[in-house]
Scaffold this active site. Structure first.
Site, short mmCIF file in Angstrom:
data_model
loop_
_atom_site.label_atom_id
_atom_site.label_comp_id
_atom_site.label_asym_id
_atom_site.label_seq_id
_atom_site.Cartn_x
_atom_site.Cartn_y
_atom_site.Cartn_z
N ARG A 171 0.85 -1.20 0.00
CA ARG A 171 0.00 0.00 0.00
C ARG A 171 0.88 1.25 0.00
O ARG A 171 1.94 1.28 0.59
CB ARG A 171 -0.90 -0.02 1.25
CG ARG A 171 -1.98 1.05 1.26
CD ARG A 171 -2.97 0.76 2.38
NE ARG A 171 -2.32 0.86 3.69
CZ ARG A 171 -2.28 1.97 4.43
NH1 ARG A 171 -2.86 3.08 3.97
NH2 ARG A 171 -1.70 1.98 5.60
N ASN A 229 7.63 1.07 0.98
CA ASN A 229 7.88 -0.13 0.19
C ASN A 229 8.83 0.08 -0.98
O ASN A 229 9.39 -0.89 -1.50
CB ASN A 229 6.55 -0.69 -0.33
CG ASN A 229 5.67 -1.20 0.79
OD1 ASN A 229 6.11 -1.97 1.62
ND2 ASN A 229 4.43 -0.75 0.83
N ARG A 249 -5.50 -2.48 -6.37
CA ARG A 249 -6.51 -2.76 -5.35
C ARG A 249 -7.52 -1.62 -5.26
O ARG A 249 -7.24 -0.48 -5.61
CB ARG A 249 -5.85 -2.98 -4.00
CG ARG A 249 -5.15 -1.75 -3.46
CD ARG A 249 -4.68 -1.93 -2.03
NE ARG A 249 -3.57 -2.87 -1.93
CZ ARG A 249 -2.96 -3.14 -0.78
NH1 ARG A 249 -3.34 -2.54 0.33
NH2 ARG A 249 -1.96 -3.99 -0.75
N SER A 287 -4.59 -7.79 6.02
CA SER A 287 -3.94 -8.49 4.90
C SER A 287 -4.88 -9.51 4.29
O SER A 287 -4.93 -9.68 3.07
CB SER A 287 -2.66 -9.17 5.39
OG SER A 287 -1.71 -8.24 5.83
N GLN A 321 5.76 -10.74 2.63
CA GLN A 321 5.87 -9.41 3.23
C GLN A 321 6.88 -8.56 2.48
O GLN A 321 8.04 -8.97 2.29
CB GLN A 321 6.32 -9.56 4.69
CG GLN A 321 6.37 -8.27 5.46
CD GLN A 321 5.05 -7.98 6.16
OE1 GLN A 321 4.03 -8.55 5.83
NE2 GLN A 321 5.09 -7.11 7.14
N ARG A 366 17.12 -21.26 35.86
CA ARG A 366 17.22 -20.57 34.56
C ARG A 366 18.06 -21.41 33.60
O ARG A 366 19.22 -21.71 33.87
CB ARG A 366 17.87 -19.20 34.73
CG ARG A 366 17.02 -18.19 35.47
CD ARG A 366 17.80 -16.91 35.72
NE ARG A 366 18.11 -16.22 34.48
CZ ARG A 366 17.34 -15.27 33.95
NH1 ARG A 366 16.22 -14.91 34.56
NH2 ARG A 366 17.69 -14.67 32.84
#
Length: 402
Positions: A17, A27, A76, A87, A108, A165
């Site tokens: 987008r 992007n 889109r 998504s 992604q 631990r």
């Protein structure tokens, strides 16, 4: 596949987008010399297992970059281009327009260290092993505690016993989704699900698990990409040209002034590093913003070409690349230390800075030398280039043999 049975159409889909609030047009922002989305598109294209590679976007600028990297573009609708759009909604809208697709790999855009080999293995899981969905995870060794920031009170451990631990080597850790990709069948998506049915995960290497959410992640991601990113089918990338800023890399940045002329000093160790690369057929050149007299340059007796009085370093380096027949910055190593070096440091396939470089230069680089300028930093960087070159060759040969 039985006779007459149609081969399932496998599609890579990158959602991109244009209206990111955190980083505008994130992007396609340049990351290590390439638009961010370009890293995953190249990996998807080169894996060879997808019947089509698509980008779903609402941006003309993103569409242009997507097509440059060989992807098809789905424009889109405004309904799935909002901040609140999930998504899943965007993938389902894509599927409505492309009924020929049987399996979608939702990749992604902000995972620049994704490699084709990873995608190939997941494609096998979907097509050969018959999974309905496969998603990416990364293993973390993190001790978790209950959140009491709102209610107050005492926190409690969630995944370990504080009295015992575990050491890292004695504990398998836990798997976390890293969001790099989600593969799903058309049938599963028609139920409004990205994950479900016969489901599996694919564990990615930690060094390949990189995600960019906010601007502060950018310099970290650039370092990781330069070290672990996929640079195309030509891997391993081989340095053909090393360019160093003379002022502050070869020298310590100081000028000694006498009545008649300037004096500069440099380390003989750096000369050894330069000659080592030259013996390995790497062209080495020095660049300087300062006006240096021919008498001074002659007195330095440097074994490589020096270009003084340079106002635009990128332009000069690209002229040298054309002269040497180099088609990509990935074949260039650059060592700089000042603000004027930032652009070249980001573009070069391999970058280095001395330990006393400016902070901004250190933030763009994948290697910060332990030595300062004029004190062996170039030799250290030259050895790093040679070591990386040899290790990449060994890895490439091993992959070819296997």
């Amino acid at each position: 596949m039985a006779d007459g049975e149609r081969k399932r159409h496998l599609c890579a889909l990158v959602l991109a987008r244009g209206g990111s609030k955190g980083i505008p047009l994130k992007n396609i922002k340049d990351l290590a010399g390439r638009p961010l989305i370009g890293w995953v598109l190249r990996a998807a294209r080169d894996c060879g297992g997808f019947d089509s590679v698509w980008v779903s976007t609402d941006s003309d600028d993103i569409e242009k970059v997507a097509r440059e990297y060989g992807a098809q573009v789905h424009r889109r609708s405004p309904e799935v281009s909002k901040d609140t759009t999930s998504s899943l909604d965007t993938v389902m809208e894509f599927m409505e327009h492309h009924p020929e697709v049987d399996i979608v790999a939702n990749i992604q855009a902000t995972s620049p260290c994704l490699h084709p080999e990873t995608l190939k293995k997941v494609i096998e899981m979907m097509c050969r092993d018959g999974y309905d969905s496969v998603f990416s995870v990364v293993r973390h060794h993190l001790f978790r505690w209950t959140d009491v920031s709102k209610a107050g009170g005492l926190t409690k451990p969630l995944n370990f016993n504080p009295d015992r631990r575990p050491r890292r080597q004695d504990w398998d850790g836990e798997l976390y989704e890293n969001g790099s990709f989600y593969f799903a069948t058309k049938e599963l998506l028609s139920q409004g699900k990205l994950q479900g049915g016969k489901i599996a995960y694919y564990e990615m290497k930690p060094e390949h698990s990189v995600d960019i959410d906010v601007d502060i992640d950018w310099p970290i991601a650039e370092q990781r990409v330069k070290r672990y990113g996929y640079y195309g089918k030509g891997n391993p990338k081989v340095v053909k040209l090393l360019v160093c800023n003379l002022d502050g890399c070869l020298t310590d940045g100081r000028v000694y002034v006498s009545l008649n002329h300037d004096l500069l000093s440099y380390s003989l160790r750096d000369m050894d590093g330069i000659r080592m690369l030259q013996r390995k057929n790497v062209e080495v050149r020095l660049i300087s913003e300062r006006t240096l007299s021919s008498a001074l340059l002659d007195s330095l007796k440097l074994p490589c070409r020096v270009e003084p009085d340079v106002s635009n370093k990128r332009e000069t380096v690209e002229q040298w690349m054309a002269e040497l027949g180099l088609s990509s910055w990935e074949q260039v190593a650059y060592m700089g230390c000042s603000y004027s070096d930032l652009e070249c440091l980001k573009l070069a396939g391999t970058s280095g800075v001395p330990s006393d470089a400016c902070v901004e230069a250190k933030m763009t680089d994948c290697m910060v030398c332990k030595y300062p300028g004029g004190c062996g930093a170039i030799q250290e960087f030259a050895e790093y280039i040679e070591h990386s070159k040899e290790s990449k060759k060994r890895k490439f040969c091993n992959n070819q043999e296997s």
